[in-house]
Structures are given as C-alpha cells and as structure tokens.
Design an enzyme around this catalytic site. Structure first.
Site, PDB file in Angstrom:
ATOM      1  N   HIS A  58      92.274  35.085  26.659  1.00 34.90           N
ATOM      2  CA  HIS A  58      92.506  36.295  25.868  1.00 34.90           C
ATOM      3  C   HIS A  58      92.637  35.984  24.374  1.00 34.90           C
ATOM      4  O   HIS A  58      92.592  36.902  23.539  1.00 34.90           O
ATOM      5  CB  HIS A  58      93.769  37.012  26.366  1.00 34.90           C
ATOM      6  CG  HIS A  58      93.637  38.496  26.369  1.00 34.90           C
ATOM      7  ND1 HIS A  58      92.854  39.188  25.465  1.00 34.90           N
ATOM      8  CD2 HIS A  58      94.195  39.449  27.169  1.00 34.90           C
ATOM      9  CE1 HIS A  58      92.943  40.483  25.707  1.00 34.90           C
ATOM     10  NE2 HIS A  58      93.739  40.666  26.741  1.00 34.90           N
ATOM     11  N   ASP A 117      88.246  39.537  24.261  1.00 36.15           N
ATOM     12  CA  ASP A 117      88.954  40.803  24.431  1.00 36.15           C
ATOM     13  C   ASP A 117      88.677  41.374  25.820  1.00 36.15           C
ATOM     14  O   ASP A 117      87.599  41.158  26.397  1.00 36.15           O
ATOM     15  CB  ASP A 117      88.519  41.818  23.369  1.00 36.15           C
ATOM     16  CG  ASP A 117      88.913  41.383  21.963  1.00 36.15           C
ATOM     17  OD1 ASP A 117      89.937  40.676  21.837  1.00 36.15           O
ATOM     18  OD2 ASP A 117      88.214  41.754  20.998  1.00 36.15           O
TER      19      ASP A 117
END
Length: 441
Positions: free
Chosen positions: A412, A416
């Site tokens: 992450h 995204d």
C-alpha cells in the site's frame, strides 16, 4: 594417538561462511573415512562434509544453527598415530557437491527469491586399491537391528526421515534405528510401516505427553526471516475477486486435446502469466520493485514472473524471465522446467532471482481465499485459489459455472487500492474472455 582438526572447507563460489544445519555424528562416535560428519548450508547450497580420516569424535565445533567461517574448526577427531606426531594437526575436508551442478550466476539487482537450494551429495567413486572397510549395519526387512530406546531419549533421524514420519503420522520414538547411536534411517521407517518387529506398540491407547523441540535452522529459518521482514516492512493489503473460468477451461481443454510432442500440457498458470503480461502494460506500477531504504521505485519493461513453488526443501520462487517475449506454450514449458528444477535442487541462482511480480498457487488445496505475503521488494503478488463448479445467477436462472478466486496482495505504500482493484479487474476480464489474451494492441 593423535588429534586431527577437521576445518569447515571452502565450498566454492566465494562463500565465506556456512550454517550448520545437521550433525551426523556426536561426541564419542567412531567415524570412518568418507563418513558424513555434518551438513552445512550457504546462501547457494546445502552440502555434506565427509571425514577425510577415520577416528573418534572428541569435540564438535558448533551447535546446529550456528554460523561458521570457512576454515573454522568443524570437528576434532582422535586418530591412530605415532606419539611424536603434532598434537593437533589440521586436515582439510572435501565437501560433497551435486554431480554436474551448474555454476551459480551473479545475483541479479532485483529481488532475491531463493532462500536456499538443496544440493544432493554425490557418492564417492569406488577404489579397488583402497583397503576394505567394515560395512555399516543396514536394516533387513523383518529384522530390527537397533536396541530399544531409553525412556525419554530423543530419536536420532535426518530431517528427511522426520518429515516422512510426520507425513505418515508416525511417532519416531516407536521406531528402532539400525544406524550408529540408534539413528533411524529410511529403511527402518520402511520396516515399521510394513508392520515388522520395530512396529510393535502398546495395545491400549495412552496419553502422549511428549513435546518435541525443533530448532529452526537452515532453509526454514531463512524462510521465516524473509516472511517476517516482508510483513514488517511492507504495508500489505489484500484484494479478492472471483473469476468465471468456464470459457478459459473450455479453451484449455481444446488445446490440450490437440496434443503435440513438442508442446506441454497446459494448466491455468500459463494463461494467467499471459494475462499478467497484458495487464502490466496498462498498470506498470505493479511490475516494480520498491527500495524503501533509498526511497526508489524501479519499474521494469520486462515482465519477470516469480512462480512460488513448494519443494521438499521448502518454498522457492524460480523466475520465468521476459514473459512478454514468450507465447502460451513457451511460457508453460518454462514454468514446468523451472518448477521441476527447483524441486530437484537443480535450479541455479540466476533462475531463483530477479522477479518483478509473483504468482502463487496452492493448486487443488487452494481454498476459497488466501492472503499471500509479498515477495519483497516486489509490490504485487497474485494468488490462485481452487477452481470449483458453483451455481451462478445468469439470465434469470442458476447455471453451473467453473469459478475461482484471485487472492492478491499489494504494498500500500506504492499501490493504491483503486489501482489494485482495476489491475485485478483487467486480469479477470482477460481470463473470462480468453481469446482477448492473444489479441495484440
């Protein structure tokens, strides 16, 4: 009598140290020339170290799990010799390497997928001029050569024998070993499984209060370190999507029905490899490595797919390089070749490094959902779950469809959630309409 110090030999390829992963002897054991003393593991291979002389073990240089430098004392032996000989002469040991083992290539600048490779020991060549040595006792079908084990005594056995016993649900404390110091061999295990004299056990059920302490060493320790490091440093998040693989399975069956000698049989893997190649063109951030120490992301034009493979020696990730230049059958053949080489311990370092994105699968055991751990420093890993026929609502009625889930993980910090979902949705679309995988442009 004289003392001989057996040093950790130079196992080649620039290795400066090795980890002791298994002792084949203990203090007080009498050893013969060429008898294996220990197994040591480097970052390239596991090799067995034989004794260059006969003698009695009086000291071991380290415990299992310890790391020794090349040239450090491995074993100290008391050997027959003249009284005026030096008190502690040094003898070089020659490690046993795999026959026809390919040279290791220089590490690639990308991810290092291999935790370790297992190198089979080559049997020493017979020498008719050598003096005859007494043969070690071997198990004979129906006969147990080993003495009964004392209560509470830990059974001696190699990791391979222990794993085989665990897989078969056998308590090694009930097996009598025929080797030195009661060491249990595969032959002893065979006798026990056939119900020979060694298989005798209590007639009534009794409570098992034993606790076996297993030191985490070698390949398993390296796997543990890499997994912990990946979870600690990468910000994992998972995304799961179901895929209707009915059309894909029809196409795969049709292609396999037209079998040709020069073509491998197709599994789902090469189709997924082709779909990944097309998808990363639109989502280049997935085919990347993140150096979180230098704060640099490297995006690659070439698609080097790591294929997580379970081997007898642990998890390895051989790499199919430049999949963007491979066709369906070429990719299938390469994946099969790499998996076989990894399982047989023949994969080279070059074949086990340099992936830019990884595919993992538990095959028929794939379950419904999984949360794979990233192959750091990669930022994406795609997991295949079990294919099963499920009723799906279609056209106002339930119809049977061949469904499977893709369980994927992403870093992450770089990827995204929206982009990850779009990436997997693109792969889903390609797999559900498999003809589009082969349309250029």
């Amino acid at each position: 009598m004289a003392i001989r110090i057996i040093k950790l030999p130079d196992v080649g390829e620039g290795v400066a140290e090795a980890e002791v992963v298994e002792w084949h002897v203990k203090v007080g054991d009498a050893v013969l020339e060429d008898q294996v003393l220990a197994a040591v593991m480097t970052d390239k291979a596991t090799v067995e170290v034989p004794s260059p002389v006969a003698g009695t073990v009086i000291a071991l240089g380290a415990e299992v799990g310890a790391t020794l430098a090349v040239g450090a004392e491995l074993v100290r032996l008391e050997v027959a010799g003249a009284a005026d000989e030096p008190a502690a002469a040094e003898v070089a040991a020659t490690p046993r390497q795999a026959a026809a083992s390919p040279p290791a290539a220089a590490p690639a600048p990308a991810a290092d997928n291999v935790v370790a490779m297992r190198t089979a020991a080559a049997a020493p060549a017979a020498d008719s001029s050598a003096p005859t040595r007494p043969a070690l006792p071997r198990a004979v079908p129906g006969i147990s050569l080993g003495p009964p084990r004392a209560a509470g005594e830990k059974p001696l056995a190699s990791p391979a024998v222990r794993k085989r016993a665990r897989d078969a649900g056998i308590d090694l404390r009930q097996v009598r070993g025929s080797g030195p110091a009661g060491r249990i061999s595969h032959d002893d295990l065979d006798i026990f499984m056939r119900g020979g004299p060694a298989a005798a056990g209590p007639a009534a059920r009794t409570a098992n209060t034993a606790v076996e302490t297993i030191k985490v060493v070698g390949l398993r320790r390296r796997i543990a370190q890499r997994m912990a490091e990946a979870k600690r440093r990468a910000a994992h998040f998972a995304y799961v999507e179901e895929v209707d693989a009915t059309a894909l399975e029809d196409l795969r069956a049709a292609l396999n029905a037209e079998a040709q000698p020069d073509r491998p049989r197709l599994t789902l893997l090469p189709f997924l490899m082709q779909a990944v190649v097309k998808a990363v063109v639109e989502f280049p951030q997935m085919n990347a490595l993140y150096d979180d120490e230098a704060d640099v992301v490297e995006r690659f034009g070439g698609v080097h797919i790591g294929i997580a493979t379970q081997t007898p020696n642990g998890l390895m990730v051989p790499v199919a390089r430049h999949c963007e230049a491979r066709g369906l059958f070429d990719g299938a053949a390469e994946a099969q070749r790499l998996a076989q080489a990894a399982r047989e311990g023949r994969a080279t370092r070059e074949e086990l490094t340099g992936s830019t994105i990884t595919i993992t699968s538990l095959g028929a055991l794939g379950g419904i959902v999984s949360t794979p751990v990233l192959n750091r420093p990669e930022v994406a890993i795609i997991g295949i779950n079990k294919l099963a026929v499920r009723p799906m609502w279609q056209g106002g009625q339930f119809v049977p469809r061949k469904m499977m889930n893709l369980s994927s993980s992403f870093d992450h910090r770089i990827v995204d959630g929206y982009d990850a979902a779009r990436f997997i949705q693109r792969i889903k679309a390609l797999l559900e309409a498999p003809a589009t995988i082969f349309i250029d442009g």
